[in-house]
Design an enzyme around this catalytic site. Structure first.
Site, PDB file in Angstrom:
ATOM      1  N   GLY A 297       0.810  -5.293  -5.982  1.00  0.00           N
ATOM      2  CA  GLY A 297       0.321  -6.315  -5.056  1.00  0.00           C
ATOM      3  C   GLY A 297      -0.940  -5.908  -4.328  1.00  0.00           C
ATOM      4  O   GLY A 297      -1.842  -5.256  -4.884  1.00  0.00           O
ATOM      5  N   SER A 298      -1.030  -6.265  -3.060  1.00  0.00           N
ATOM      6  CA  SER A 298      -2.269  -6.107  -2.296  1.00  0.00           C
ATOM      7  C   SER A 298      -2.670  -4.663  -2.049  1.00  0.00           C
ATOM      8  O   SER A 298      -3.791  -4.413  -1.574  1.00  0.00           O
ATOM      9  CB  SER A 298      -2.140  -6.833  -0.954  1.00  0.00           C
ATOM     10  OG  SER A 298      -2.014  -8.228  -1.155  1.00  0.00           O
ATOM     11  N   THR A 299      -1.787  -3.688  -2.356  1.00  0.00           N
ATOM     12  CA  THR A 299      -2.196  -2.291  -2.205  1.00  0.00           C
ATOM     13  C   THR A 299      -3.302  -1.921  -3.192  1.00  0.00           C
ATOM     14  O   THR A 299      -3.923  -0.860  -3.059  1.00  0.00           O
ATOM     15  CB  THR A 299      -0.991  -1.351  -2.420  1.00  0.00           C
ATOM     16  OG1 THR A 299      -0.399  -1.603  -3.697  1.00  0.00           O
ATOM     17  CG2 THR A 299       0.061  -1.562  -1.328  1.00  0.00           C
TER      18      THR A 299
END
Length: 572
Positions: A297-299
């Site tokens: 995801g956004s990591t």
């Protein structure tokens, strides 16, 4: 007169002949015995000795002490304690011996069942009665002196840290062979080689004399891990508490030293006690930080921003218009939580803008983001040698695959392990230098390999620090006294036909302290239930508590001091 003497003379001659015959036979017997004696003490002596030895001399194995496993400070994680095995030779066991009932009580066995087993196997030469008994119990069994009952010395593996380190250390079976974790990976060097000794046994198989040692046992090599047991305990406690509070299915956390690539802590939930496997749930055996794959995801967004800066077309001050809060890519709609308008690169990370990173990714070369992700270790084995470690998935994308390129820019369409994600953040903390991850203590820092130009990593770190600020998505990751930075991730779990609407993976990966990076910490909580499921609400607090404890345990100096105004308020 002569006629009368004839019979007498004949009788005397006959007696003399018989006597000489007897004497002759006796001489033959004595000669035969003497000859046999000379033969026994001469030509046949070696043969007879070998036959006697074959019936009484035996070669026995001397068990080798399995190597010690310790943490980086020498704290024991796996030790071998002396135990014994009690076994029977049913063919030579006296079933009428009154001591058998006492033996059954010592071994906590039903006396009738013991007798039945011995009778049922009366033609066999070997049968286990009980394994891994204490030395004291073994001595009590030997004192009974029952023919056909024997005791062999061996070792039992014990794990002082129990469930805290079990996913990393693993365990052995009853024969002392590694079955999981590093016990399995380094089984060959840990187990050593047994020795041999020559012993004299009586006709019922009891050892009555030690003759000599033939070959000394070669103990296994010790293994020193990179983990710090203090940090490991603390990380395990915080992760377990979070999984319980959020009623999650599972969770993992990894702490890396940015200078050496050493794993200082690696913990998972659920766990198990390797010293008590009676009620072991096999689902708890997995080292999820190395074997379970998830979409990060956004990591991944900091890497998309880093790739944009590496392209030379963007700087920190470059503006990207994210209006009206969504973008259409090849018929697919990609949305932000709201319309953030114009954002610079720092703002894209602060607000975690899907639209922002999508525009960055589609403006670059098709493989720009993927190449950077591969260079920082995604889609590749970390090289730890841990059994069952998975490499993840990092697909090759063509220019026409615009939707896939867009989703990869914010962490969908690829999969990774938590250890890989933590490793990927090391170049951000080490000014672009990639260092191999290791589970073993390193005497010196490896040279590493450059995967980003100098200066890119520190700039992205400063952008990630804003995620912890008042306008960021990871405010709960803040650590008192230290500047920290990171990135949250909240990922819908994949399900049949797409993504589940009500199942999430909460992720946070970050670096501390920003001014002189020492630690990379990654946290993943799988399927938290209830009102809180975002990475910033579930995983970020775990990062905060682990970072706070680890930085203090490692004596890392604080780099964030209260503002003067705050000092004055405190004094008042």
């Amino acid at each position: 007169m002569s006629n009368a003497e004839d019979p007498i003379m004949q009788t005397h001659a006959a007696r003399s002949w018989r006597i000489w015959l007897v004497v002759f036979l006796l001489v033959l017997i004595v000669a035969g015995i003497t000859s046999k004696l000379f033969s026994l003490y001469g030509d046949d002596q070696e043969f007879l000795r070998s036959q006697g030895d074959a019936r009484t001399l035996r070669t026995m194995l001397i068990p080798a002490h399995r190597g010690l496993i310790t943490d980086r400070n020498g704290e024991p994680l796996a030790v071998s304690a002396p135990v014994a095995t009690v076994w029977a030779d049913p063919l030579r066991t006296d079933l009428q011996n009154a001591g058998l009932e006492r033996l059954a009580r010592l071994l906590d066995l039903p006396p009738r069942a013991l007798m039945q087993d011995l009778k049922a196997n009366h033609e066999r030469r070997f049968m286990y009665l009980k394994r891994q008994v204490t030395p004291e119990l073994a001595e009590a069994v030997e004192a009974l002196d029952i023919a056909g009952i024997h005791v062999d010395r061996e070792y039992k593996r014990y794990y002082p840290a129990g469930e805290v380190t079990t996913h990393l250390v693993g365990f052995t079976n009853v024969d002392g062979e590694g079955q999981e974790g590093l016990e399995l990976a380094y089984n060959q060097s840990l187990r050593g080689e047994p020795g041999r000794k020559l012993v004299l046994k009586d006709r019922v198989g009891r050892t009555i004399k030690h003759i000599r040692s033939l070959e000394a046992a070669d103990p296994g090599e010790d293994l020193q891990l990179s983990i710090d047991l203090r940090v490991q305990y603390m990380a395990y406690r915080e992760l377990k508490a979070a999984v319980e509070v959020h009623q999650a299915d599972s969770g993992s956390a990894v702490v890396l030293d940015t200078r050496t690539g050493e794993v200082l802590a690696l913990v998972n939930q659920p766990s198990y006690n390797p010293n008590d496997r009676a009620s072991l749930d096999t689902s708890a055996l997995r080292n999820r930080a190395l074997t379970d794959l998830f979409e990060p995801g956004s990591t991944i967004k900091p890497f998309t921003v880093a790739a944009a800066m590496m392209s030379g077309d963007y700087t920190r001050e470059s503006i990207v218009d994210t209006s009206p809060g969504y973008i259409r890519v090849a018929g697919a709609s990609i949305k932000d939580h709201r319309n953030y308008g114009e954002l610079d690169l720092t703002g894209i990370i602060t607000k975690s803008s899907n639209v922002g990173v999508t525009k960055l990714a589609l403006s670059m070369e098709p493989d720009a983001v993927r190449n950077l992700l591969q260079n920082v270790g995604l889609g590749r084995d970390t090289g730890t040698g841990f059994p069952g470690e998975r490499t993840g998935v990092l697909p090759f994308l063509q220019e026409r695959q615009r939707v896939e390129r867009a989703t990869m820019s914010y962490g969908y369409g690829l999969s990774t392990t938590l250890l890989q994600l933590a490793q990927a953040y090391v170049p951000l903390a080490a000014d672009g230098m990639m260092r191999p991850v290791t589970l073993l203590k390193q005497d010196q820092s490896p040279a590493g390999k450059r995967v980003m130009p100098p200066g890119i990593g520190p700039q992205v770190l400063e952008m990630m620090e804003t995620v912890i600020g008042p306008r960021g998505t990871g405010r709960r990751a803040a650590v008192d006294g230290y500047r920290v930075g990171g990135k949250t991730g909240t990922v819908h779990k994949a399900s049949a036909g797409g993504y589940a609407e009500d199942k999430y993976v909460a992720v946070f990966s970050g670096v501390a302290p920003i001014s002189n990076p020492r630690l990379v910490i990654a946290v993943m909580v799988d399927n938290p239930k209830g009102q809180e499921y975002y990475g910033g609400l579930v995983a970020a607090p775990v990062f905060s508590r682990i970072a706070s404890g680890a930085l203090r345990l490692l004596n890392v100096a604080p780099d964030k001091w209260p503002e003067p105004a705050e000092d004055q308020v405190a004094m008042q």
